[in-house]
Design a protein around this motif. Structure first.
Motif, PDB file in Angstrom:
ATOM      1  N   GLU A  20       0.834  -1.203   0.000  1.00 26.45           N
ATOM      2  CA  GLU A  20       0.000   0.000   0.000  1.00 26.45           C
ATOM      3  C   GLU A  20       0.874   1.260   0.000  1.00 26.45           C
ATOM      4  O   GLU A  20       0.613   2.202  -0.741  1.00 26.45           O
ATOM      5  N   GLU A  21       1.927   1.248   0.819  1.00 25.25           N
ATOM      6  CA  GLU A  21       2.815   2.430   0.883  1.00 25.25           C
ATOM      7  C   GLU A  21       3.669   2.574  -0.374  1.00 25.25           C
ATOM      8  O   GLU A  21       4.087   3.668  -0.733  1.00 25.25           O
ATOM      9  N   MET A  22       3.926   1.441  -1.043  1.00 28.15           N
ATOM     10  CA  MET A  22       4.780   1.491  -2.240  1.00 28.15           C
ATOM     11  C   MET A  22       4.047   2.036  -3.467  1.00 28.15           C
ATOM     12  O   MET A  22       4.638   2.739  -4.294  1.00 28.15           O
ATOM     13  N   LEU A  23       2.760   1.688  -3.589  1.00 29.78           N
ATOM     14  CA  LEU A  23       2.045   1.931  -4.850  1.00 29.78           C
ATOM     15  C   LEU A  23       2.083   3.386  -5.352  1.00 29.78           C
ATOM     16  O   LEU A  23       2.327   3.595  -6.554  1.00 29.78           O
ATOM     17  N   PRO A  24       1.884   4.392  -4.493  1.00 35.71           N
ATOM     18  CA  PRO A  24       1.927   5.766  -5.018  1.00 35.71           C
ATOM     19  C   PRO A  24       3.270   6.125  -5.658  1.00 35.71           C
ATOM     20  O   PRO A  24       3.340   7.030  -6.485  1.00 35.71           O
ATOM     21  N   TYR A  25       4.336   5.385  -5.275  1.00 36.56           N
ATOM     22  CA  TYR A  25       5.660   5.713  -5.805  1.00 36.56           C
ATOM     23  C   TYR A  25       5.890   5.105  -7.195  1.00 36.56           C
ATOM     24  O   TYR A  25       6.914   5.322  -7.824  1.00 36.56           O
ATOM     25  N   PHE A  26       4.916   4.318  -7.668  1.00 33.52           N
ATOM     26  CA  PHE A  26       4.929   3.899  -9.079  1.00 33.52           C
ATOM     27  C   PHE A  26       4.049   4.848  -9.899  1.00 33.52           C
ATOM     28  O   PHE A  26       4.352   5.154 -11.037  1.00 33.52           O
ATOM     29  N   ARG A  27       2.945   5.296  -9.275  1.00 29.20           N
ATOM     30  CA  ARG A  27       1.924   6.020 -10.038  1.00 29.20           C
ATOM     31  C   ARG A  27       2.146   7.530 -10.058  1.00 29.20           C
ATOM     32  O   ARG A  27       2.240   8.134 -11.107  1.00 29.20           O
ATOM     33  N   GLU A  28       2.203   8.140  -8.852  1.00 31.96           N
ATOM     34  CA  GLU A  28       2.246   9.609  -8.776  1.00 31.96           C
ATOM     35  C   GLU A  28       3.649  10.160  -8.514  1.00 31.96           C
ATOM     36  O   GLU A  28       4.073  11.116  -9.145  1.00 31.96           O
ATOM     37  N   TYR A  29       4.327   9.534  -7.569  1.00 28.94           N
ATOM     38  CA  TYR A  29       5.621  10.093  -7.140  1.00 28.94           C
ATOM     39  C   TYR A  29       6.763   9.321  -7.793  1.00 28.94           C
ATOM     40  O   TYR A  29       7.477   8.568  -7.146  1.00 28.94           O
ATOM     41  N   TYR A  30       6.868   9.497  -9.125  1.00 27.09           N
ATOM     42  CA  TYR A  30       7.841   8.683  -9.858  1.00 27.09           C
ATOM     43  C   TYR A  30       9.124   9.457 -10.181  1.00 27.09           C
ATOM     44  O   TYR A  30       9.952   9.013 -10.967  1.00 27.09           O
ATOM     45  N   GLY A  31       9.279  10.603  -9.573  1.00 24.14           N
ATOM     46  CA  GLY A  31      10.457  11.421  -9.878  1.00 24.14           C
ATOM     47  C   GLY A  31      11.755  10.776  -9.427  1.00 24.14           C
ATOM     48  O   GLY A  31      11.769   9.848  -8.603  1.00 24.14           O
ATOM     49  N   ASN A  32      12.853  11.278 -10.004  1.00 27.34           N
ATOM     50  CA  ASN A  32      14.184  10.822  -9.597  1.00 27.34           C
ATOM     51  C   ASN A  32      14.600  11.675  -8.383  1.00 27.34           C
ATOM     52  O   ASN A  32      14.632  12.909  -8.482  1.00 27.34           O
ATOM     53  N   PRO A  33      14.904  11.047  -7.264  1.00 28.41           N
ATOM     54  CA  PRO A  33      15.206  11.834  -6.063  1.00 28.41           C
ATOM     55  C   PRO A  33      16.370  12.807  -6.221  1.00 28.41           C
ATOM     56  O   PRO A  33      16.526  13.730  -5.425  1.00 28.41           O
ATOM     57  N   SER A  34      17.202  12.622  -7.247  1.00 29.12           N
ATOM     58  CA  SER A  34      18.318  13.564  -7.450  1.00 29.12           C
ATOM     59  C   SER A  34      17.860  14.812  -8.203  1.00 29.12           C
ATOM     60  O   SER A  34      18.615  15.796  -8.273  1.00 29.12           O
ATOM     61  N   SER A  35      16.638  14.792  -8.780  1.00 28.41           N
ATOM     62  CA  SER A  35      16.161  15.961  -9.549  1.00 28.41           C
ATOM     63  C   SER A  35      15.782  17.098  -8.607  1.00 28.41           C
ATOM     64  O   SER A  35      15.250  16.858  -7.519  1.00 28.41           O
ATOM     65  N   LEU A  36      16.027  18.315  -9.083  1.00 33.12           N
ATOM     66  CA  LEU A  36      15.788  19.476  -8.214  1.00 33.12           C
ATOM     67  C   LEU A  36      14.330  19.948  -8.257  1.00 33.12           C
ATOM     68  O   LEU A  36      13.896  20.697  -7.402  1.00 33.12           O
ATOM     69  N   HIS A  37      13.560  19.502  -9.276  1.00 30.65           N
ATOM     70  CA  HIS A  37      12.178  19.977  -9.396  1.00 30.65           C
ATOM     71  C   HIS A  37      11.253  19.278  -8.398  1.00 30.65           C
ATOM     72  O   HIS A  37      11.694  18.382  -7.639  1.00 30.65           O
ATOM     73  N   THR A  38       9.975  19.676  -8.434  1.00 29.37           N
ATOM     74  CA  THR A  38       9.000  19.171  -7.459  1.00 29.37           C
ATOM     75  C   THR A  38       8.953  17.651  -7.427  1.00 29.37           C
ATOM     76  O   THR A  38       8.919  17.037  -6.354  1.00 29.37           O
ATOM     77  N   PHE A  39       8.952  17.032  -8.609  1.00 25.82           N
ATOM     78  CA  PHE A  39       8.849  15.568  -8.658  1.00 25.82           C
ATOM     79  C   PHE A  39      10.004  14.902  -7.901  1.00 25.82           C
ATOM     80  O   PHE A  39       9.826  13.903  -7.222  1.00 25.82           O
ATOM     81  N   GLY A  40      11.179  15.465  -8.059  1.00 25.21           N
ATOM     82  CA  GLY A  40      12.352  14.925  -7.370  1.00 25.21           C
ATOM     83  C   GLY A  40      12.286  15.175  -5.872  1.00 25.21           C
ATOM     84  O   GLY A  40      12.512  14.265  -5.062  1.00 25.21           O
ATOM     85  N   ARG A  41      11.939  16.410  -5.532  1.00 24.35           N
ATOM     86  CA  ARG A  41      11.921  16.783  -4.100  1.00 24.35           C
ATOM     87  C   ARG A  41      10.885  15.973  -3.334  1.00 24.35           C
ATOM     88  O   ARG A  41      11.095  15.601  -2.186  1.00 24.35           O
ATOM     89  N   GLN A  42       9.744  15.671  -4.018  1.00 25.26           N
ATOM     90  CA  GLN A  42       8.677  14.908  -3.362  1.00 25.26           C
ATOM     91  C   GLN A  42       9.189  13.569  -2.832  1.00 25.26           C
ATOM     92  O   GLN A  42       8.768  13.100  -1.788  1.00 25.26           O
ATOM     93  N   VAL A  43      10.067  12.941  -3.601  1.00 29.93           N
ATOM     94  CA  VAL A  43      10.504  11.611  -3.185  1.00 29.93           C
ATOM     95  C   VAL A  43      11.761  11.628  -2.307  1.00 29.93           C
ATOM     96  O   VAL A  43      11.922  10.760  -1.451  1.00 29.93           O
ATOM     97  N   ALA A  44      12.615  12.620  -2.508  1.00 32.44           N
ATOM     98  CA  ALA A  44      13.875  12.636  -1.740  1.00 32.44           C
ATOM     99  C   ALA A  44      13.592  12.650  -0.242  1.00 32.44           C
ATOM    100  O   ALA A  44      14.215  11.900   0.533  1.00 32.44           O
ATOM    101  N   GLY A  45      12.621  13.458   0.161  1.00 23.64           N
ATOM    102  CA  GLY A  45      12.289  13.549   1.590  1.00 23.64           C
ATOM    103  C   GLY A  45      11.756  12.235   2.118  1.00 23.64           C
ATOM    104  O   GLY A  45      12.041  11.839   3.266  1.00 23.64           O
ATOM    105  N   LYS A  46      11.008  11.522   1.278  1.00 22.13           N
ATOM    106  CA  LYS A  46      10.419  10.236   1.703  1.00 22.13           C
ATOM    107  C   LYS A  46      11.506   9.172   1.882  1.00 22.13           C
ATOM    108  O   LYS A  46      11.405   8.294   2.734  1.00 22.13           O
ATOM    109  N   ILE A  47      12.527   9.242   1.064  1.00 23.56           N
ATOM    110  CA  ILE A  47      13.645   8.294   1.210  1.00 23.56           C
ATOM    111  C   ILE A  47      14.311   8.496   2.570  1.00 23.56           C
ATOM    112  O   ILE A  47      14.666   7.534   3.257  1.00 23.56           O
TER     113      ILE A  47
END
Ligand code: PLP
Length: 390
Positions: A20-47
Motif C-alpha cells: 500500500e505504501e509502495m504503490l503511489p511511488y509507481f503512479r504519482e511520485y515517480y520522480g528521480n530523487p536527485s532531480s531538483l524539481h517538485t517531482f524529485g523533491r517529493q521523493v527525496a524527503g520520503k527516502i
C-alpha cells in the motif's frame, strides 16, 4: 488445494500495508530523487524518512544506512569495499557455513591474491572462539561472520565474536539477512562495523537491501557512478522498494515481541509433532540457540528432493536448504560442516515460518508429512537394512 508456505527463509510475502505504501511511488511520485524539481523533491524527503525507519529497527543512525539492491550486493559491497580500502592487507576470515554470497565471493578472492581462513563449526554449528582469535593476523583486512544461519537458523554469539575481532583491531562485517525482524538487534553498542540486510526476507519487496556502515568506518564504494547514497553506492534509487522497506522495518519492530513468542510456538509444535510421529529424525542444531522460525530436520535414509516433491503435491512449500543452491545435487555445505553423515544431510528439510503462518497450517503439515516419510522410508532399501542391523 490448500497451500501452506513454510519457505520464508527463501523469501516472504510482501505485507499488504507495505505494498500500500509502495504503490503511489509507481503512479504519482515517480520522480528521480536527485532531480531538483517538485517531482524529485517529493521523493527525496520520503527516502530520508524510510532511512530513519530502517535505522530505528537496527539501533543505528540514519546516516549509517546505505540502500543497495539485495543482501548479496550488501555482502559483496562490505567485503569488496573493505579490501579496497586496505590494499596492504591480504587475509580474510569467514566461517564454513556462510551464505554463498560471502563464501563464494571470498573463495573468488582466495584465487586472486588473498588468503582466506574458513573457520570450522562443531556438530552444534558453533565455532571455536580460540580458533577465531588465533586466525586473526596483522594482515587480516576483515572478518565476516553471519548472525544466523539461513539453513539451520543457528545463531552465532555475535557480540562475543565481535569483541574478539575488535580486540585485534580488525573490521567486522556481519551478514544479518536472516536475523533482522526475527530477533532483537541493536547496533548502538555493538562491535559490528558493517551489516547486511535484505528486504524480501522481512516482508518488503525484492530488489532492496541495506548495508549498514558504522560512522567513521572507511570503505571504498563498490559501485561507482552518480554519487547517490552519499557516494557510498551509486545508481538511481529504487524508490518504491525503499519506501516499502521502511514500512516493513516499522512493522518488524512493532511485531518483534509477538513474533518471537508466537512463531516460536508454532515451530516448537511442528518439531514436537514430527518427533512424536516419525522415526529416525534429527533436528539439526537443536541444542543451539536458533531463530524462532527455522527448523532444519533430517529424515534419515530418504532423499530430501523426494520429500519436497510429495510435500509440494500436498500443497506444502518447504525447502531442502538454501534457495540459492536449489538444483545442486551436493549435500548442504552447512550440514557437511556440522559433520552430518550423508544419510542425514541428504534428507534434510528446512521449514521456515513467518508471522502469517497459523496453527491450522501446522496441523495440516503434521497430518500430511508422516505418511509421506513412511512411504519413502518403506521404499528405501538402505532404511530396511538399517532397521535390520539395529
Ligand atoms: N545472506 C543470507 C544469510 C541469506 O539467507 C541470503 C538469502 O537467502 C542472502 C545473504 C542473500 O540475500 P538476497 O537474496 O537478498 O541477495
Amino acid at each position: 488445494m490448500k497451500l501452506v508456505y513454510v519457505d520464508n527463509n527463501a523469501t516472504t510475502q510482501v505485507d499488504a500495508s507495505v505494498l500500500e505504501e509502495m504503490l503511489p511511488y509507481f503512479r504519482e511520485y515517480y520522480g528521480n530523487p536527485s532531480s531538483l524539481h517538485t517531482f524529485g523533491r517529493q521523493v527525496a524527503g520520503k527516502i530520508d524518512i524510510s532511512r530513519e525507519r530502517v535505522a530505528d529497527l537496527l539501533g543505528a543512525s540514519a546516516s549509517e544506512i546505505v540502500f543497495t539492491s539485495c543482501g548479496t550486493e550488501s555482502n559483496n559491497n562490505a567485503i569488496h569495499s573493505s579490501l579496497e580500502a586496505n590494499p596492504q592487507k591480504k587475509h580474510v576470515v569467514i566461517t564454513k557455513v556462510e551464505h554463498p554470497a560471502v563464501l563464494n565471493l571470498c573463495r573468488y578472492f582466495g584465487k586472486n591474491g588473498y588468503e582466506v581462513t574458513e573457520l570450522r563449526v562443531d556438530e552444534n554449528g558453533m565455532l571455536d572462539q580460540n580458533e577465531l582469535r588465533e586466525s586473526i593476523r596483522e594482515n587480516t583486512a576483515i572478518v565476516s561472520i553471519m548472525f544466523a544461519n539461513n539453513e539451520t537458523g543457528i545463531i552465532f554469539p555475535i557480540e562475543e565474536i565481535g569483541k574478539i575481532v575488535k580486540e585485534k583491531g580488525v573490521l567486522f562485517h556481519c551478514d544479518a539477512v536472516q536475523a533482522i525482524g526475527k530477533i532483537p538487534i541493536n547496533l548502538r553498542n555493538s562491535y559490528i562495523d558493517l551489516l547486511s540486510l535484505s528486504g524480501h526476507k522481512l516482508h518488503a519487496s525484492k530488489g532492496i537491501g541495506v548495508l549498514y556502515i558504522r560512522k567513521g568506518v572507511r570503505v571504498n564504494p563498490l559501485i561507482i557512478g552518480g554519487h547517490q547514497e552519499s557516494n557510498r553506492r551509486s545508481g538511481t534509487e529504487n524508490v518504491p522498494a525503499i519506501i516499502g522497506l521502511g514500512k516493513a522495518c516499522e512493522l518488524a519492530k512493532e511485531s518483534l515481541e509477538d513474533y518471537q513468542k508466537r512463531v516460536k510456538g508454532l515451530r516448537d509444535t511442528l518439531e514436537h509433532g514430527i518427533k512424536a510421529s516419525i522415526s529416525n529424525v534429527k533436528i539439526n542444531g537443536e541444542k543451539s540457540s536458533r531463530l524462532p522460525n527455522t527448523s532444519n530436520i533430517a529424515f534419515e535414509y530418504v532423499e530430501g528432493e523426494a520429500i519436497l516433491l510429495l510435500l509440494d503435491m500436498a500443497g506444502i512449500a518447504a525447502s531442502s536448504g538454501s534457495a540459492c543452491t536449489t538444483g545442486s545435487t551436493e549435500p548442504s555445505h552447512v550440514l557437511q560442516a556440522m559433520g552430518a553423515p550423508p544419510s542425514q544431510s541428504r534428507g534434510a528439510i528446512r521449514f521456515s515460518l513467518s508471522r502469517y503462518n497459523s496453527d491450522d497450517e501446522i496441523r495440516y503439515i503434521l497430518e500430511k508429512l508422516p505418511p509421506i516419510i513412511k512411504k519413502l522410508q518403506d521404499l528405501s532399501p538402505v532404511f530396511e537394512d538399517s532397521q535390520l542391523s539395529t
